[in-house]
Design an enzyme around this catalytic site. Structure first.
Site, PDB file in Angstrom:
ATOM      1  N   TYR A 159       1.052  -1.366   0.357  1.00 48.05           N
ATOM      2  CA  TYR A 159       0.031  -0.266   0.282  1.00 48.05           C
ATOM      3  C   TYR A 159       1.020   1.021   0.235  1.00 48.05           C
ATOM      4  O   TYR A 159       0.648   2.289  -0.503  1.00 48.05           O
ATOM      5  CB  TYR A 159      -1.014   0.025   1.437  1.00 48.05           C
ATOM      6  CG  TYR A 159      -1.807   1.212   1.559  1.00 48.05           C
ATOM      7  CD1 TYR A 159      -2.817   1.452   0.603  1.00 48.05           C
ATOM      8  CD2 TYR A 159      -0.798   2.042   2.532  1.00 48.05           C
ATOM      9  CE1 TYR A 159      -3.542   2.660   0.796  1.00 48.05           C
ATOM     10  CE2 TYR A 159      -1.952   2.885   2.396  1.00 48.05           C
ATOM     11  CZ  TYR A 159      -3.319   3.662   1.787  1.00 48.05           C
ATOM     12  OH  TYR A 159      -3.440   4.877   2.346  1.00 48.05           O
ATOM     13  N   GLU A 197     -11.650   6.091   5.763  1.00 47.85           N
ATOM     14  CA  GLU A 197     -11.063   6.534   6.571  1.00 47.85           C
ATOM     15  C   GLU A 197     -11.616   6.932   7.909  1.00 47.85           C
ATOM     16  O   GLU A 197     -11.814   7.220   9.131  1.00 47.85           O
ATOM     17  CB  GLU A 197     -10.922   7.805   5.892  1.00 47.85           C
ATOM     18  CG  GLU A 197      -9.136   8.086   4.835  1.00 47.85           C
ATOM     19  CD  GLU A 197      -7.721   7.346   6.027  1.00 47.85           C
ATOM     20  OE1 GLU A 197      -8.521   7.853   7.170  1.00 47.85           O
ATOM     21  OE2 GLU A 197      -6.872   7.927   5.720  1.00 47.85           O
ATOM     22  N   TRP A 227      -4.912   1.660  10.403  1.00 49.25           N
ATOM     23  CA  TRP A 227      -5.013   2.130   9.299  1.00 49.25           C
ATOM     24  C   TRP A 227      -5.053  -0.062   8.797  1.00 49.25           C
ATOM     25  O   TRP A 227      -5.779  -0.337   7.777  1.00 49.25           O
ATOM     26  CB  TRP A 227      -4.454   2.548   8.678  1.00 49.25           C
ATOM     27  CG  TRP A 227      -4.184   2.484   6.571  1.00 49.25           C
ATOM     28  CD1 TRP A 227      -3.848   2.356   5.916  1.00 49.25           C
ATOM     29  CD2 TRP A 227      -6.262   2.353   6.206  1.00 49.25           C
ATOM     30  NE1 TRP A 227      -4.132   1.607   4.464  1.00 49.25           N
ATOM     31  CE2 TRP A 227      -5.371   2.049   4.914  1.00 49.25           C
ATOM     32  CE3 TRP A 227      -6.567   3.168   6.022  1.00 49.25           C
ATOM     33  CZ2 TRP A 227      -6.233   2.365   4.029  1.00 49.25           C
ATOM     34  CZ3 TRP A 227      -7.281   3.260   5.170  1.00 49.25           C
ATOM     35  CH2 TRP A 227      -7.340   2.515   4.095  1.00 49.25           C
TER      36      TRP A 227
END
Length: 208
Positions: A26, A48, A56
């Protein structure tokens, strides 16, 4: 404090991505690279929001499940969701089952439709908040900015939910509105090259 860590190839990466394969991929291929696709922008705004209070990585490993559950974050489809869809999502063990966050995505999909009618696209609106280079803080040294505060304020005014200033700053970092890779991160230069070649949907907005 050293902002980087050696990756599997020996090259430095931003410390936050660690050595976990999914985070590394990522970091190397998405984070900080500019995005103008409305569905990807909406997806990131939604994820988010789901990340609030979580890491995350927790969201990233579930991202494909989220995409399947939310019709690839097609906000025109999500805007039509009913209570039956909420029940379906609350029963989906592959995502974060938080009623408030699920309802926020549905609400935000409807707000996104309204925004697109006014602005032409979500990207047209979002990219107005790209900061001028002179306004940038040292990489990964702040969690909000004048632009993230302004974007948050305007979205809230339009009725969006889970779009606080810190959430919007993380969104801007991820979607390439800023290049927040550490100065000695091996990916920073590539992200900047892509940003320079990127066709922005609107002019930057630098006065707040």
């Amino acid at each position: 404090m050293n902002m980087t860590i050696a990756g599997p190839d020996g090259h430095p990466r931003c410390r936050w991505c660690g050595t976990m394969p999914e985070m590394l991929h990522y970091h190397d291929t998405e984070w900080g690279f500019p995005v103008s696709d409305d569905h990807r922008l909406f997806e990131k705004l939604s994820l988010e929001g789901f990340q609030s209070g979580l890491s995350w990585r927790t969201i990233l490993v579930k991202r494909e499940n989220f995409r399947a559950a939310f019709h690839d974050f097609d906000f025109d489809r999500i805007a039509c969701y009913t209570e039956r869809d909420i029940d379906r999502l609350l029963g989906d063990e592959g995502i974060v089952r938080h009623r408030g966050k699920i309802e926020a995505v549905i609400n935000n999909a409807r707000r996104a439709q309204e925004l697109v009618k006014r602005e032409g696209s979500l990207a047209n609106f979002i990219w107005r908040y790209e900061p001028d280079r002179s306004q940038l803080a040292k990489p990964q040294s702040v969690s909000t900015s004048a632009q993230s505060i302004a974007l948050s304020k305007e979205l809230k005014k339009q009725g969006w939910k889970f779009v606080g200033p810190t959430t919007m700053y993380a969104f801007m970092q991820a979607m390439g509105l800023i290049n927040d890779h550490a100065d000695d991160c091996s990916i920073r230069e590539e992200a900047e090259r892509v940003r320079q070649q990127f066709q922005r949907p609107t002019h930057s907005m630098s006065d707040f």
